[in-house]
Each structure stands twice: as structure tokens, then as C-alpha cells.
Design a protein around this motif. Structure first.
Motif, short mmCIF file in Angstrom:
data_model
loop_
_atom_site.label_atom_id
_atom_site.label_comp_id
_atom_site.label_asym_id
_atom_site.label_seq_id
_atom_site.Cartn_x
_atom_site.Cartn_y
_atom_site.Cartn_z
N VAL A 17 0.91 -1.03 -0.02
CA VAL A 17 0.06 -0.04 0.02
C VAL A 17 0.89 1.25 -0.08
O VAL A 17 2.05 1.29 0.37
CB VAL A 17 -0.89 0.01 1.25
N VAL A 18 0.23 2.24 -0.33
CA VAL A 18 0.94 3.47 -0.20
C VAL A 18 0.01 4.47 0.56
O VAL A 18 -1.27 4.48 0.46
CB VAL A 18 1.00 4.36 -1.69
N SER A 19 0.68 4.82 1.57
CA SER A 19 -0.27 5.75 2.74
C SER A 19 0.90 6.94 3.19
O SER A 19 1.80 6.98 2.97
CB SER A 19 -0.80 4.96 3.72
N THR A 20 -0.01 7.85 4.06
CA THR A 20 0.68 8.79 4.76
C THR A 20 1.30 8.28 6.13
O THR A 20 0.86 7.42 6.59
CB THR A 20 -0.20 10.08 4.88
N VAL A 33 9.25 -1.59 2.46
CA VAL A 33 9.39 -3.08 2.55
C VAL A 33 7.92 -3.80 2.39
O VAL A 33 7.86 -4.48 1.35
CB VAL A 33 10.10 -3.52 3.79
N THR A 34 7.14 -3.29 2.98
CA THR A 34 5.82 -3.68 2.76
C THR A 34 4.64 -2.66 2.28
O THR A 34 3.83 -2.94 1.83
CB THR A 34 5.19 -4.04 4.42
N GLY A 35 5.27 -1.66 2.02
CA GLY A 35 4.46 -0.59 1.32
C GLY A 35 5.18 0.77 1.32
O GLY A 35 6.39 0.84 1.66
N ILE A 36 4.62 1.80 0.88
CA ILE A 36 5.31 3.18 0.96
C ILE A 36 4.63 4.25 1.79
O ILE A 36 3.41 4.41 1.53
CB ILE A 36 5.62 3.61 -0.54
N LEU A 37 5.32 4.79 2.50
CA LEU A 37 4.79 5.89 3.46
C LEU A 37 5.19 7.32 2.84
O LEU A 37 6.39 7.21 2.68
CB LEU A 37 5.21 5.62 4.91
N VAL A 38 4.31 8.28 2.51
CA VAL A 38 4.56 9.54 2.03
C VAL A 38 4.16 10.49 3.20
O VAL A 38 3.32 10.42 4.08
CB VAL A 38 4.12 9.80 0.85
N ARG A 39 4.73 11.84 3.00
CA ARG A 39 4.16 13.04 3.79
C ARG A 39 2.59 13.18 3.44
O ARG A 39 2.36 13.42 2.19
CB ARG A 39 5.23 14.24 3.48
N GLN A 40 2.04 13.67 4.47
CA GLN A 40 0.57 13.86 4.23
C GLN A 40 0.59 15.18 3.45
O GLN A 40 1.23 16.04 3.74
CB GLN A 40 -0.16 14.04 5.71
N THR A 47 1.72 10.29 -5.79
CA THR A 47 1.78 9.87 -7.16
C THR A 47 3.11 9.10 -7.61
O THR A 47 2.94 8.14 -8.07
CB THR A 47 1.47 11.09 -8.00
N ASP A 48 4.31 9.67 -7.25
CA ASP A 48 5.50 9.08 -7.48
C ASP A 48 5.47 7.60 -6.82
O ASP A 48 5.78 6.82 -7.68
CB ASP A 48 6.58 9.88 -7.12
N ALA A 49 4.96 7.53 -5.68
CA ALA A 49 5.18 6.20 -4.87
C ALA A 49 4.20 5.20 -5.78
O ALA A 49 4.46 4.13 -5.89
CB ALA A 49 4.52 6.24 -3.38
N CYS A 50 3.08 5.71 -6.10
CA CYS A 50 2.03 4.62 -6.92
C CYS A 50 2.55 4.39 -8.21
O CYS A 50 2.44 3.29 -8.45
CB CYS A 50 0.48 5.65 -6.91
N ARG A 60 6.32 -4.84 -6.45
CA ARG A 60 5.03 -4.91 -5.96
C ARG A 60 4.81 -6.15 -5.55
O ARG A 60 4.27 -5.88 -4.37
CB ARG A 60 4.06 -4.26 -7.43
N ALA A 61 5.18 -7.24 -6.23
CA ALA A 61 4.85 -8.76 -5.78
C ALA A 61 5.69 -8.92 -4.67
O ALA A 61 5.25 -9.58 -3.59
CB ALA A 61 5.27 -9.54 -6.84
N ALA A 62 6.96 -8.47 -4.34
CA ALA A 62 7.81 -8.79 -3.22
C ALA A 62 7.42 -7.91 -2.08
O ALA A 62 7.19 -8.50 -1.05
CB ALA A 62 9.27 -8.37 -3.48
N MET A 63 6.80 -6.80 -2.02
CA MET A 63 6.39 -5.93 -1.09
C MET A 63 5.10 -6.71 -0.68
O MET A 63 4.77 -6.58 0.52
CB MET A 63 5.89 -4.45 -1.32
#
Length: 99
Positions: A17-20, A33-40, A47-50, A60-63
Motif C-alpha cells: 500500500v501507499v499511505s501517509t 518493505v511492505t508499502g510506501i509511506l509519504v508525507r501527508q 503520485t510518484d510512490a503509486c 510490487r509482488a515482493a512487497m
């Protein structure tokens, strides 16, 4: 929702997942590792993370696999029940000493 149940459900389904960074999401998402955290509020970073996940099926599959393992490890009902039992036993023992 401060906990982020939908994030745990996505991880259980093997999806990164991509979240804040807000809330308790760090308990579910191990950034990079399991997703990407971005600044709120940072739409460009979101957008870049997605796009980075959409463009890289292997990453994507490894994460997603790692997200599934993380949810299984941290949110296992047996583990949680044992932790609660230990907590209750500690409280009962402390209470018994005060009687």
C-alpha cells in the motif's frame, strides 16, 4: 480511522500500500518493505510512490508477500490472545498481592 484496518486487510491480501505517515500506520507498513509511506498532503510524492509500484511488478509482488507475512506475524489471533492472557494474569497476580 487511526489504526488503518484497510491497510492490514490489504497486507493480508498480499498487497503493498501507499499511505501517509499519520496515525498508527507504521505498525502495519514497514516503509519501503511492505508499502510506501509519504508525507501527508504531498500529492507529488503520493503520485510518484503509486507510479513506482505500478511500473515495477517484481517490487510490487515482493512487497505484497512481505506485507502478508507482517500481518500474519503481528496480527495473529493466537499471539494476540496469549499477550492478553499474560496481561490479565499479571493484573490478577498484582491484585491478589494487595488483598
Amino acid at each position: 480511522e487511526p489504526f488503518g484496518r484497510v491497510l492490514a486487510e490489504a497486507g493480508a491480501a498480499g498487497l503493498p500500500v501507499v499511505s501517509t505517515h499519520s496515525g498508527a500506520k507504521g505498525e502495519i507498513i514497514d516503509d519501503g518493505v511492505t508499502g510506501i509511506l509519504v508525507r501527508q498532503g504531498d500529492i507529488e510524492q503520493m503520485t510518484d510512490a503509486c507510479v513506482s509500484l505500478l511500473d515495477n511488478a517484481d517490487r510490487r509482488a515482493a512487497m505484497g508477500r512481505k506485507a502478508r507475512r507482517r500481518v500474519e506475524e503481528f496480527f495473529d489471533v493466537r499471539r494476540t490472545a496469549n499477550e492478553l492472557l499474560s496481561l490479565f494474569e499479571g493484573i490478577a497476580a498484582a491484585h491478589a498481592r494487595t488483598i
